[in-house]
Motif scaffolding. Structure first.
Motif, mmCIF file in Angstrom:
data_model
loop_
_atom_site.group_PDB
_atom_site.id
_atom_site.type_symbol
_atom_site.label_atom_id
_atom_site.label_comp_id
_atom_site.label_asym_id
_atom_site.label_seq_id
_atom_site.Cartn_x
_atom_site.Cartn_y
_atom_site.Cartn_z
ATOM 1 N N GLU A 1 7.597 8.769 6.395
ATOM 2 C CA GLU A 1 7.716 10.157 6.851
ATOM 3 C C GLU A 1 8.169 10.280 8.301
ATOM 4 O O GLU A 1 8.610 11.343 8.725
ATOM 5 C CB GLU A 1 6.376 10.882 6.685
ATOM 6 N N ASP B 1 0.850 -1.181 0.000
ATOM 7 C CA ASP B 1 0.000 0.000 0.000
ATOM 8 C C ASP B 1 0.892 1.240 0.000
ATOM 9 O O ASP B 1 1.473 1.599 1.017
ATOM 10 C CB ASP B 1 -0.892 -0.025 1.243
ATOM 11 N N ASP B 2 0.989 1.891 -1.160
ATOM 12 C CA ASP B 2 1.894 3.042 -1.295
ATOM 13 C C ASP B 2 1.579 4.157 -0.308
ATOM 14 O O ASP B 2 2.495 4.778 0.240
ATOM 15 C CB ASP B 2 1.845 3.605 -2.721
ATOM 16 N N ARG B 3 0.318 4.420 -0.086
ATOM 17 C CA ARG B 3 -0.047 5.506 0.825
ATOM 18 C C ARG B 3 0.409 5.208 2.252
ATOM 19 O O ARG B 3 0.973 6.068 2.935
ATOM 20 C CB ARG B 3 -1.553 5.727 0.772
ATOM 21 N N LEU B 4 0.202 3.979 2.697
ATOM 22 C CA LEU B 4 0.631 3.577 4.033
ATOM 23 C C LEU B 4 2.155 3.559 4.123
ATOM 24 O O LEU B 4 2.736 4.031 5.103
ATOM 25 C CB LEU B 4 0.043 2.207 4.380
ATOM 26 N N TRP B 5 2.805 3.037 3.088
ATOM 27 C CA TRP B 5 4.270 3.017 3.031
ATOM 28 C C TRP B 5 4.835 4.435 3.151
ATOM 29 O O TRP B 5 5.752 4.690 3.923
ATOM 30 C CB TRP B 5 4.725 2.371 1.727
ATOM 31 N N ASN B 6 4.281 5.354 2.399
ATOM 32 C CA ASN B 6 4.747 6.744 2.431
ATOM 33 C C ASN B 6 4.516 7.383 3.792
ATOM 34 O O ASN B 6 5.355 8.160 4.268
ATOM 35 C CB ASN B 6 4.084 7.571 1.326
ATOM 36 N N TRP B 7 3.395 7.083 4.424
ATOM 37 C CA TRP B 7 3.115 7.616 5.751
ATOM 38 C C TRP B 7 4.164 7.122 6.749
ATOM 39 O O TRP B 7 4.700 7.900 7.541
ATOM 40 C CB TRP B 7 1.703 7.230 6.191
#
Length: 126
Positions: A91, A82-88
């Motif tokens: 950060e 999950d790119d969104r979760l990975w990016n979160w």
């Protein structure tokens, strides 16, 4: 979870979620955030909130950040796809040394710190 009189019931709710998701694996959430302000410990006994964190870790969750307000965990298998979760998750950084991917981070009034920096700080965090 103060609304509806749920303050302190986060551990009970999360144990129920674990029970359900163990029987229904597709129901595991990617991200869990819950209060770790000691209300659960006062309601069920000392160590209750950490026991839930450890249970979630055994169920495949990474403890990303902990504070005396909230705790954040992500499910390993979901984070990788999950790119969104990975990016979160990517950060998260130590506000003192800038390191990343050194979990869990400790979130205090003075900022977010890796375990190494929070253990070596001389000034108070509040």
């Amino acid at each position: 979870a103060e609304f509806c009189g749920l303050r302190g019931h986060d551990p009970q709710i999360l144990r129920s979620m674990v029970e359900h998701c163990t029987r229904t694996p597709e129901a595991w959430p990617g991200l869990i955030q819950f209060e770790t302000q000691g209300h659960g410990d006062r309601l069920e006994g000392p160590g209750t909130e950490w026991a839930v964190i450890r249970t979630l870790q055994r169920c495949g969750y990474l403890l990303v950040g902990y504070s005396y307000r909230d705790t954040h965990l992500v499910r390993h298998e979901i984070m990788w796809r999950d790119d969104r979760l990975w990016n979160w998750v990517a950060e998260w950084r130590c506000g003192f040394c800038g390191c990343d991917w050194t979990f869990p981070y400790i979130w205090a009034d003075a900022g977010i710190f890796c375990q190494s920096c929070i253990c070596n700080r001389s000034e108070p965090l509040a």
